[in-house]
Scaffold this active site. Structure first.
Site, short mmCIF file in Angstrom:
data_model
loop_
_atom_site.label_atom_id
_atom_site.label_comp_id
_atom_site.label_asym_id
_atom_site.label_seq_id
_atom_site.Cartn_x
_atom_site.Cartn_y
_atom_site.Cartn_z
N GLY A 253 -49.50 -12.52 56.37
CA GLY A 253 -48.34 -12.95 55.62
C GLY A 253 -48.32 -14.45 55.41
O GLY A 253 -49.08 -15.19 56.05
N PRO A 255 -47.07 -18.42 55.53
CA PRO A 255 -46.61 -19.20 56.69
C PRO A 255 -45.09 -19.13 56.85
O PRO A 255 -44.35 -19.15 55.87
CB PRO A 255 -47.08 -20.63 56.37
CG PRO A 255 -48.16 -20.48 55.36
CD PRO A 255 -47.83 -19.25 54.58
N LYS A 259 -44.74 -14.22 62.10
CA LYS A 259 -45.86 -13.50 62.73
C LYS A 259 -45.94 -13.84 64.22
O LYS A 259 -46.05 -12.93 65.07
CB LYS A 259 -47.16 -13.86 62.02
CG LYS A 259 -47.19 -13.51 60.54
CD LYS A 259 -48.52 -13.81 59.90
CE LYS A 259 -48.80 -15.29 59.83
NZ LYS A 259 -47.84 -16.00 58.93
N GLU A 475 -29.81 -32.32 31.14
CA GLU A 475 -29.47 -31.25 32.07
C GLU A 475 -28.54 -30.22 31.43
O GLU A 475 -28.68 -29.01 31.66
CB GLU A 475 -28.83 -31.84 33.33
CG GLU A 475 -29.72 -32.78 34.12
CD GLU A 475 -31.03 -32.15 34.52
OE1 GLU A 475 -31.07 -30.93 34.75
OE2 GLU A 475 -32.05 -32.88 34.59
#
Length: 674
Positions: A253, A255, A259, A475
């Site tokens: 998987g 980072p 795990k 924006e």
């Protein structure tokens, strides 16, 4: 035969009693003017302290030497020094009686008759080598001269050599003793300084402080590991039906997805001995050390079975063989071969479960991934919206949250965040609340922390001026074009506060997890990304467009190219037009990959990408032209408040457009299909 030298006492002593004549002048004050005559001949300190060469005879001083004594060293003090020119003058006059040459003819001790004093003096002369003319003149004048070899004392050199060799000899001896001692294992030599010993951290009774209750968002992986824990606790339950315990589990998987946290949870739940090591700790500069450490690790694991062995970042040692310069004989590949043998060799490892973690499974050796070594491969991916909410609950247990904080809204705002990112988010919010003097974390701290993690630290606010107005139109152009295009995510916030390299930002909040994205959604993202450049061109004119859209153009081009080459969303057809190795993150694979694309196909790809971007840009410019009044009002409010929330933005826009989503829906669909 002994040599006797007499030293006359000072003249003042001649008229005194003989008992005074036996007193010698002080050696430490040889330059005293009252002892000028004595200073005509000075004894060296080495001869004075030699008990076999010193004696007093009557009223004179006698220095006795062995029969095979050498002439006096030039180190012996002489009455004076004389220049070489003056020495040649005495030599021409025939006043030189005797010359002793030392140090390869560069130093001379001469006995010269001084007519002024009517006595012979011993002087020291520094010679410019040994000229043949000087030798010839001394022969003509019948001078008694002799050359003497240098007195070399070899003891200091011998002592220096022994001192330099002492430490290497001691080190070599300790290496021999350690390698042949009684603790040397039968499998190979016991390397010094613990080089051959495994560096794995060992816990007989694991106390990791982590259980399955502390792991959230990876329910499928938890279920697989709960079975392993049950294997370890009650193996007879599975042995009754012929099941055997898995030898290895590989966690795969991105980072930060948890795990290592899962491995700690397994150790905490199972309660069996636990070994943890990183893949890089096997490799050393010495050949064979890595393989020896693998053997040592599995020997310890067998002695404490049933147990767990966790190898983090196994890609450091498990990379595919045959790609190194060493031709399969380098240290890393020997370590991998030993690991393969230990995991599934003739002996077997009953009761030893290997758990490994990696985020690069594509580079692992195929022999390492086969069943019998790693029987299970568990994918630990990025959590979905439900998983993110569960992870946020775990990381907010020890934090004081305001009643208005909604974890579901935070989970909705953080697509693509891993478990580590969410833990960092809550910690940043807590730090920000403490910095602002608050006793609880509010949504304001959460929003600011998300902005900081995604976009960077907050910069200096812009002052009123042309640049601020241009950024505001840019924006607002993003927000309006995205809102007016079907399939785009709703606006979450529009701000003029700089973050990182961006002078302004427009945030969108996805309505659902973007696991599967449609063609309409991708095209809408391209239109929204081009809204800023379209606003600059329509509002200020083409000569006034700026470099502020550079990042937008890169994202737009990347999405369009993926639509053509990866997703088959163009007139070229549903083809995979690029080699996966070319798109791999591994540099070596990209270098070795061969591009089999023809020039005609590459030209067609470029044409299709350009067509998608140009169509989207035309739609964006139409949105700006059709909503100019609403854009001006939004810019006015944005310049005043500097930040508009999504609800505020939609409220102002609804005053000018009743159904913004349906304005150009038919035109958009037609241009997408074109």
């Amino acid at each position: 035969m002994a040599l006797s030298l007499s030293v006359s006492l000072p003249p003042i002593c001649k008229s005194q009693d003989l008992s005074r004549e036996t007193h010698l002048p002080k050696i430490t004050n040889r330059e005293d003017p009252s002892h000028k005559n004595f200073s005509e001949f000075k004894l060296s300190r080495r001869n004075l302290v030699n008990p076999t060469a010193l004696g007093l005879i009557g009223t004179g001083l006698s220095v006795s030497k062995p029969a095979r004594a050498e002439p006096e060293s030039p180190a012996a003090s002489t009455s004076s020094r004389m220049s070489y020119t003056r020495f040649l003058q005495y030599l021409e006059q025939g006043a030189v009686k005797k010359v002793d040459l030392f140090e390869n003819g560069t130093v001379a001790i001469a006995e010269i008759f001084n007519p002024a004093l009517e006595k012979i003096q011993r002087v020291k002369i520094q010679l410019p080598g040994l000229p043949q003319e000087l030798v010839r003149k001394m022969k003509e004048k019948n001078v008694d001269f002799a050359a003497h070899p240098m007195q070399v004392n070899n003891w200091p050199a011998v002592l220096d050599l022994l001192g330099n060799l002492a430490f290497p000899l001691l080190l070599f001896g300790s290496l021999l003793l350690s390698s042949s001692g009684p603790n040397s294992p039968a499998g190979g030599p016991n390397l010094p300084f613990g080089l051959g010993k495994s560096k794995a951290k060992f816990q007989m009774e694991p106390n990791t402080g982590v259980t399955f209750n502390d792991v959230a968002g990876v329910d499928e992986a938890k279920q697989d590991f709960q079975e392993i824990v049950e294997f370890l606790k009650t193996p007879e339950k599975f042995a009754a039906v012929g099941a055997r315990i898995p030898k290895g589990v590989l966690l795969v998987g991105p980072p930060g997805t948890g795990k290592t946290l899962l491995a700690k949870a397994i150790a905490g739940e199972a309660g069996v001995p636990f070994f943890s090591i990183s893949g890089s700790e096997f490799i050393e500069m010495f050949v064979g050390v890595g393989a020896l450490r693998v053997r040592d690790l599995f020997n310890k694991a067998k002695a404490n079975s049933p147990c767990l062995v966790f190898i983090d970042e196994i890609d450091a040692v498990g990379r595919q063989r045959g790609t190194g310069i060493g031709g399969g004989n380098d240290e890393r590949e020997q370590t991998l071969n030993q690991l393969l043998t230990e995991m599934d060799g003739f002996s077997g490892n009953s009761g030893v479960i290997v758990i490994a973690a990696t985020n690069r499974p594509e580079i692992l050796d195929s022999a390492l991934l086969r069943p019998g070594r790693f029987d299970r491969q568990v994918t630990v991916g990025l959590p979905d919206i439900k998983g993110r909410e569960e992870i946020l609950k775990v990381h907010s247990n020890n934090k004081r949250l305001d009643k208005d904080v909604s974890l579901s809204v935070i989970a909705m705002r953080t697509p693509g965040f891993s478990g580590a990112d969410l833990a960092n988010l809550m910690n940043e919010a807590a730090i920000l609340a403490g910095r602002r003097g608050k006793d609880k974390i509010t949504m304001k701290e959460i929003d600011d922390s998300i902005d900081r993690i995604v976009a960077g630290m907050e910069g200096t606010k812009m002052t009123d001026g042309k640049s601020k107005t241009l950024v505001a139109y840019h924006e607002v152009g993003h927000a309006v074009c995205a809102t007016m295009t079907p399939g785009h995510d709703p606006v979450q916030k529009v701000t003029l506060i700089p973050r990182g390299q961006a002078r302004g930002l427009t945030w969108f909040i996805p309505g659902e997890d973007p696991t599967l994205i449609s063609k309409q959604q991708l095209f809408a993202r391209i239109v929204g990304g081009l809204g800023g450049r379209a606003a600059e061109e329509i509002i200020f004119g083409e000569p006034e467009i700026t470099t502020g859209a550079a990042g937008d153009l890169q994202q737009v081009t990347q999405i369009a190219r993926q639509m053509v080459t990866m997703f088959g969303m163009s007139e070229i057809g549903p083809w995979a037009l690029t080699d996966p190795a070319v798109q791999s993150s591994d540099v070596v694979l990209r270098m070795l990959a061969r591009n089999s694309m023809s020039e005609k196909l590459a030209e067609d790809i470029d044409t299709a990408v350009r067509c998608i971007v140009e169509n989207a840009y035309e739609i964006a410019k139409n949105h700006i032209r059709n909503n100019r009044e609403a854009i001006d009002k939004l810019v006015e409010v944005l310049l005043e408040k500097e930040t508009l929330t999504g609800d505020e933005f939609r409220t102002v826009l609804s005053e000018f457009t009743e159904t913004p989503i349906k304005v150009d829906k038919i035109a958009v669909r037609q241009m997408i299909e074109a």
